[in-house]
Every structure is written in structure tokens, then in C-alpha cells.
Enzyme design. Structure first.
Site, PDB file in Angstrom:
ATOM      1  N   SER A  16       1.481  -5.160   1.527  1.00 33.38           N
ATOM      2  CA  SER A  16       1.493  -3.697   1.502  1.00 33.38           C
ATOM      3  C   SER A  16       2.901  -3.101   1.566  1.00 33.38           C
ATOM      4  CB  SER A  16       0.610  -3.230   2.659  1.00 33.38           C
ATOM      5  OG  SER A  16       0.501  -1.852   2.700  1.00 33.38           O
TER       6      SER A  16
ATOM      7  N   ASP B 196       2.319   3.299  -1.590  1.00 31.19           N
ATOM      8  CA  ASP B 196       2.942   2.189  -0.864  1.00 31.19           C
ATOM      9  C   ASP B 196       2.888   0.934  -1.753  1.00 31.19           C
ATOM     10  OD1 ASP B 196       0.305   1.388  -0.621  1.00 31.19           O
ATOM     11  OD2 ASP B 196       0.517   0.716   1.444  1.00 31.19           O
TER      12      ASP B 196
ATOM     13  N   ASP C 223       1.103  -1.700  -2.144  1.00 34.30           N
ATOM     14  CA  ASP C 223      -0.112  -2.199  -2.799  1.00 34.30           C
ATOM     15  C   ASP C 223      -1.030  -1.045  -3.216  1.00 34.30           C
ATOM     16  OD1 ASP C 223      -0.799  -1.552  -0.196  1.00 34.30           O
ATOM     17  OD2 ASP C 223      -2.233  -3.184   0.030  1.00 34.30           O
TER      18      ASP C 223
ATOM     19  N   GLU D 176      -5.850   8.457   7.620  1.00 35.55           N
ATOM     20  CA  GLU D 176      -4.833   8.270   8.648  1.00 35.55           C
ATOM     21  C   GLU D 176      -3.665   9.158   8.242  1.00 35.55           C
ATOM     22  OE1 GLU D 176      -4.913   4.129  10.748  1.00 35.55           O
ATOM     23  OE2 GLU D 176      -4.409   3.809   8.664  1.00 35.55           O
ATOM     24  N   ALA D 177      -2.892   9.609   9.240  1.00 38.59           N
ATOM     25  CA  ALA D 177      -1.761  10.470   8.930  1.00 38.59           C
ATOM     26  C   ALA D 177      -0.808   9.787   7.951  1.00 38.59           C
ATOM     27  CB  ALA D 177      -1.030  10.833  10.218  1.00 38.59           C
TER      28      ALA D 177
ATOM     29  N   ARG E 167       0.418   3.247  22.472  1.00 39.61           N
ATOM     30  CA  ARG E 167      -0.543   2.191  22.134  1.00 39.61           C
ATOM     31  C   ARG E 167       0.219   0.944  21.678  1.00 39.61           C
ATOM     32  NH1 ARG E 167      -0.543   2.113  16.572  1.00 39.61           N
ATOM     33  NH2 ARG E 167      -2.192   0.564  16.493  1.00 39.61           N
TER      34      ARG E 167
HETATM   35  C1  16G Z   1      -2.347  -1.495   9.306  1.00 36.51           C
HETATM   36  C2  16G Z   1      -3.601  -0.737   8.983  1.00 36.51           C
HETATM   37  C3  16G Z   1      -3.333   0.753   8.992  1.00 36.51           C
HETATM   38  C4  16G Z   1      -2.717   1.171  10.300  1.00 36.51           C
HETATM   39  C5  16G Z   1      -1.523   0.335  10.637  1.00 36.51           C
HETATM   40  C6  16G Z   1      -1.087   0.605  12.059  1.00 36.51           C
HETATM   41  C7  16G Z   1      -5.387  -1.453   7.491  1.00 36.51           C
HETATM   42  C8  16G Z   1      -5.751  -1.875   6.109  1.00 36.51           C
HETATM   43  N1  16G Z   1      -4.112  -1.130   7.680  1.00 36.51           N
HETATM   44  O1  16G Z   1      -1.387  -1.328   8.320  1.00 36.51           O
HETATM   45  O2  16G Z   1      -4.543   1.397   8.781  1.00 36.51           O
HETATM   46  O3  16G Z   1      -2.341   2.510  10.267  1.00 36.51           O
HETATM   47  O4  16G Z   1      -1.864  -1.040  10.553  1.00 36.51           O
HETATM   48  O5  16G Z   1      -0.059  -0.253  12.407  1.00 36.51           O
HETATM   49  O6  16G Z   1      -6.215  -1.399   8.388  1.00 36.51           O
HETATM   50  P1  16G Z   1       0.375  -0.423  13.914  1.00 36.51           P
HETATM   51  O7  16G Z   1      -0.808  -0.956  14.690  1.00 36.51           O
HETATM   52  O8  16G Z   1       1.518  -1.377  13.846  1.00 36.51           O
HETATM   53  O9  16G Z   1       0.794   0.919  14.412  1.00 36.51           O
HETATM   54 ZN    ZN Z   2      -0.954  -0.669   1.691  1.00 37.67          ZN
END
Ligand code: 16G
Ligand code: ZN
EC number: 5.4.2.3
Length: 545
Positions: free
Chosen positions: A65, A277, A279, A371-372, A499
Site C-alpha cells: 500500500s 495511495d 495500491d 476513515e479520515a 492508541r
Molecule cells: C492499516 C489499515 C487502515 C488503518 C491503518 C492504521 C486496512 C486495510 N488498513 O493500514 O485501515 O487506518 O492500518 O494504522 O485495514 P495504525 O494502526 O498504524 O495507526
Molecule cells: Zn492502500
């Protein structure tokens, strides 16, 4: 058994580096490409088992991605085009981490637990992004499938959402569309052309859209699709992969995180621009105003635009369907307030990660989830789709209602309901703006974002942070939430949460407030609290100003 003999032999060609352990995270496996060959082979094996178990075609996408070009990753796609279930994520981790001599044991363990009939046929669809490493890594997936006797269809270079679409088309026997790239372009472009017929007197300027392809697969696919759109959309493509590096200083993630335009984009004042992005499953829009100020239109703005449009159509069509918007804790407070107070739509908040939003959205007649960061789509329940189709056929439906129902029908066809899809989302947004005669500025003016800041803190073990209430409150370590509550009280219109990241070894901090200065200061103070109460390592977080 001869079947396992072949797995045993072939696995030696894709050996696991001893001691290396990886986890199937929010977005599958993701790490430096050089660590992934054995993972790919094993995911080929697992997809074959999943296919036998579900008696359906399963997808395997090789991509990392928005991550740097040197990384890669892999994701499994379930029969209806959704993310693989949690239990199988566990099997993925189990199989990935089995040392070479216990691979067969773990494989047989999964077969036994799931009671898989190995005489069932298996079919796996495979796709990859443009990373140089994707070539050999997708070959490793193919090896895995064939060593268990499964059938493969290698789609080669496709966007992630295109592969989700193919899997869904295949398992619905063509009801969702035809499982070919051509079928995808045809379905989406027909719907787009039908929608834009409702936009009168559009000038060439209004049809013009600047697209940043992140030097990735989305750029290639946009080029392929252009002729299907018959100039109803005039795409000016930059970062098309001809010279720049994938995701480097460009792409949706760069634009969202840096809150600035990508390199290589020649933006005129007020011109609509968007970034995919790596992908092409995320998209964000933006423009610069006459003062040279950059304005971001992120996933929250997209959700607002689309849900407002759909709600209006439901009213015109006199359809009593419940529409909801699903967000995460990262959604800007202004967007939530606007949706609840002005639009009067149901808003629901879930944990970060596409699968959580997707599941929540399935609970409504129409679930708009974003998602934002720009990943999202719209789900229409079977019952809602049926009602819309019936109204379309009903001879008693008057012309005004019929127009609205027709628009709803075309919008459904334009949306990739399997997963967030930058190309499909872009076409929906372009159609909505065209139909409503809105510019990027008009869209931006629907509500004003609260200034916000995202930071990360490195701690020795991020698992000490446990959250509840869709990640909006921390239940551990002790005292952290109380401190956050106290800090938030110091600022106006403020909110903050922390988080543990699902993709990086850090704790993420989010803060918003009435001014940028306050948001920055709050984010810093909360970072310090995390550092002090959750075992921060390295230097103490420094103030931003
Ligand atoms: C991944 C998730 C995305 C999320 C991000 C948060 C999928 C396909 N992709 O890229 O939705 O916003 O993780 O990343 O679920 P973080 O946990 O590192 O903040
Ligand atoms: Zn992606």
C-alpha cells in the site's frame, strides 16, 4: 500423502529465515520485501485451504500500500471480497511463524481444526502492485497454491480493490459484474456516464481533475480506464510512475499526514486535485485557494459529501431506508457534529482498520464508511437494493421519484462495495459534484475542520496501552486517561486519545482543539503523559513550537 510431499519439497525453495516472526496485522503481513518470500508461499497454501473450506475463490493481493517501495506485504481476500476472518488471521500468523521442519505439522493442524476436505477443488485469484519485489513474491504465492493442487488465476498488475472486485464477481457467478479488468472498467464507466448525464452544461474546466497516482498501480489503471470515460472526466495525471519513486513525496498518505500537496503536481488556484495511495484503495482531495492556502478534503469530507447526496436522493425517492455514517476516533469532531446535528444521520464509531468499519456498516440499509485517511466505501443491504430495483420497475412511480431512483441505482453500480476503492470513490465524488454543480470550495465549505495534530511516541512495549470505547479511552496504564481528561479540559473544543498502532511499533496520539496552536500543544502534553506513564524510550517528546 503425495499432496504434502510437494509442499514439503517446494517449501525448501521458499525457506523461512530461522527465528523470524511476523504477525498478520490490520492490513495483513507487511515488512521489508526481503523477509517475505516464505510468507508468500505459505499464504498461497493458506488461501488454498481457505478456498477448499469455503468452496469459493479466494484472493491474495501482494502489496504494501502506502509504505515505502522497499517494503511489501500480502493480504487474503474472502469470498464476498471482504477481509479474511479473524480466526484465519490467526492461522496466517501460525503458518507464517512455523519453523521449516514444523510447517507440515501446522498445516495439518489447521486442516484438522477446520475439518477441511482436501479432495475439494481450490481456486485462488492473485494480484500485485508495481513494486519491483512484487514479481517474485507473487510467484511464491503461485507456488504455494500449486503445491497444494489449487488452481490459480494471476491477474498480474491490479489495484487492491480491483482484485477484491474480481473475487466477489467470481463468487456471485457474475451478479456483481464480470471478473475481468475490462468488466470492471465497463461497469464503473457506464454508471459514471449515466450519472453525469444529469449534470447540465458542464464546462471543460469543471470536467478537469488533477490526479496524483503515487507513482503506483492506480496511475497505470487510471490510464487504462480513461478511454472508457469518454472525456466526461478529463484526467491530468501526475506521479504516473514514469520517473518518480512509489509513494515518495506523493500519494494519499503523504498528502494527509503532511497536509500539503504532493511533489510534481501543477495546481492552479481552486483546481480539484486528488491523490491515490500505492495500491489505490485510498483517496484524498485538495485544492489551494487564491491566497495559496492548501485545503485538504479527507475521508470525513468525502463521507459527508456522499451521505448528504444519498440522503437527499432517498427523500426525493420517498424511500424509508436508514442511512448511517461509520467513522473512527480520528474523524474530525466537526464532521461528526455536522452529520449528527445538521444532517441528522446516525453516526457510529469503530476501532481503526477497514474490517471494523466494514462490519459496522453492514448493520444498516445504507452504511457509508470512511476513515479520515481516505479509505472507505458505501454498503447497500440486499433489502435496500431490492427496494430500489422494485421502485424502478413500478409503473406508479412518478417522474421526479423515478429520476432519484435511477440516480441511486447508478450510484450503487459505481460504488465498489467490496472495499474502499480510490478509482470508484473518485468517480462517485466527481459525479456528485457535477450533479450538484459544486466546486471543491463549495464542498469544503460544508463544515470547517477543527485544527488537529497527530504524533507518535515510542515506548518499550506498546501493548501496555489498552483502549475501550472504539479506542477513544485508555483503560491502561493506570492514570493515563485521567491525565488526558485533565489536559483536554485546559483547551476549547478539545479532544484527544491515544492508541497503540497496528502497523508500527509506536503509540499514536491524536489531538484537536479550536486553534492549531492549542491542538499542537495538547498533542504534545498528551505525548509527554504517554512517555511518562507508558514506558517511553529515547528522548522525551519536545514541544512543536
Ligand atoms: C492499516 C489499515 C487502515 C488503518 C491503518 C492504521 C486496512 C486495510 N488498513 O493500514 O485501515 O487506518 O492500518 O494504522 O485495514 P495504525 O494502526 O498504524 O495507526
Ligand atoms: Zn492502500
Amino acid at each position: 500423502m503425495a499432496q504434502f510431499e510437494k509442499v514439503s519439497q517446494k517449501s525448501k525453495v521458499h525457506p523461512k529465515p530461522e527465528g523470524l516472526t511476523l504477525q498478520y496485522g490490520t492490513a495483513g503481513f507487511r515488512t521489508h520485501a526481503t523477509h517475505l518470500d516464505h510468507i508468500m508461499f505459505r499464504m498461497g497454501l493458506l488461501a488454498t485451504l481457505r478456498s477448499k473450506k469455503t468452496k469459493s475463490t479466494i484472493g491474495v493481493m501482494v502489496t504494501a500500500s502506502h509504505n515505502p517501495e522497499e517494503d511489501n506485504g500480502v493480504k487474503l481476500i474472502d469470498p464476498m471480497g471482504e477481509m479474511v476472518t479473524v480466526v484465519w488471521e490467526g492461522y496466517a500468523t501460525q503458518l507464517a511463524n512455523a519453523e521449516q521442519d514444523s510447517l507440515l505439522k501446522e498445516l495439518k493442524d489447521i486442516i484438522k481444526k477446520e475439518d477441511i476436505d482436501m479432495s475439494e477443488p481450490a481456486s485462488v485469484y492473485i494480484g500485485k502492485d508495481t513494486r519491483p519485489s512484487s514479481v517474485s513474491l507473487s510467484q511464491a504465492v503461485l507456488d504455494g497454491v500449486s503445491s497444494l493442487g489449487g488452481k490459480t488465476h494471476d491477474y498480474g498488475l491490479v489495484t487492491t480493490p480491483q482484485l477484491h472486485y474480481m473475487v466477489c464477481c467470481c463468487n456471485t457467478n457474475g451478479c456483481y459484474g464480470s471478473p475481468t479488468i475490462e468488466g470492471y472498467y465497463q461497469k464503473l464507466s457506464q454508471a459514471f456516464l449515466q450519472l453525469t448525464q444529469n449534470a447540465l452544461n458542464r464546462t471543460d474546466d469543471q470536467k478537469r481533475l488533477l490526479v496524483d497516482g503515487a507513482n503506483g498501480i492506480g496511475a497505470l489503471k487510471m490510464r487504462e480506464m480513461e478511454p472508457f470515460l469518454r472525456s466526461e472526466l478529463q484526467v491530468v495525471l501526475s506521479n504516473d510512475g514514469s520517473s518518480g519513486k512509489l509513494n515518495h513525496m506523493c500519494g494519499a498518505d503523504y498528502v494527509k499526514v503532511q497536509q500539503k500537496a504532493p511533489q510534481g503536481m501543477n495546481m492552479g488556484v481552486g483546481e480539484r486535485c486528488c491523490s491515490f495511495d500505492g495500491d489505490a484503495d485510498r483517496i484524498v482531495y485538495y485544492y489551494t485557494d487564491s491566497k495559496g492556502c492548501f485545503h485538504l478534503l479527507d475521508g470525513d469530507k468525502i463521507a459527508t459529501l456522499i451521505s448528504t447526496y444519498l440522503k437527499e436522493l432517498l427523500t426525493q425517492a420517498e424511500l424509508n431506508l436508514q442511512i448511517a455514517v461509520v467513522q473512527t476516533a480520528y474523524a474530525n469532531g466537526s464532521s461528526t457534529r455536522y452529520l449528527e446535528d445538521v444532517m441528522k444521520v446516525t453516526v457510529c464509531c469503530t476501532k481503526t482498520g477497514v474490517k471494523h468499519l466494514h462490519h459496522a456498516a453492514q448493520e444498516y440499509d445504507i452504511g457509508v464508511y470512511f476513515e479520515a485517511n481516505g479509505h472507505g466505501t458505501v454498503l447497500f443491504s440486499k433489502a435496500a437494493q431490492k427496494q430500489i430495483q422494485e421502485l424502478m420497475k413500478d409503473p406508479n412511480t412518478n417522474d421526479e421519484r423515478k429520476r432519484a431512483v435511477k440516480l441511486l441505482e447508478s450510484t450503487i453500480n459505481l460504488i465498489n462495495q467490496t472495499v474502499g476503492d480510490a478509482i470508484s470513490d473518485m468517480l462517485v465524488i466527481e459525479a456528485v459534484l457535477a450533479i450538484r454543480g459544486m466546486s471543491a470550495q463549495d464542498w469544503d465549505a460544508i463544515y470547517t475542520d477543527l485544527p488537529n495534530r497527530q504524533l507518535k511516541v515510542t515506548v518499550s512495549d506498546r501493548r501496555v496501552i489498552d483502549t475501550t470505547d472504539a479506542e477513544r479511552r485508555a483503560v491502561s496504564p493506570k492514570g493515563l486517561q485521567d491525565t488526558i481528561d485533565m489536559l483536554v479540559k485546559k483547551y476549547k473544543s478539545a479532544r484527544s486519545f491515544v492508541r497503540p498502532s497496528g502497523t508500527e511499533d509506536v503509540v499514536r496520539v491524536y489531538a484537536e482543539a479550536d486553534t492549531q496552536e492549542s491542538a499542537d500543544s495538547l498533542a504534545h502534553e498528551v505525548s509527554l503523559a504517554v512517555y511518562r506513564l507508558a514506558g517511553g524510550i529515547g528522548d522525551e517528546p519536545k514541544p512543536l513550537h
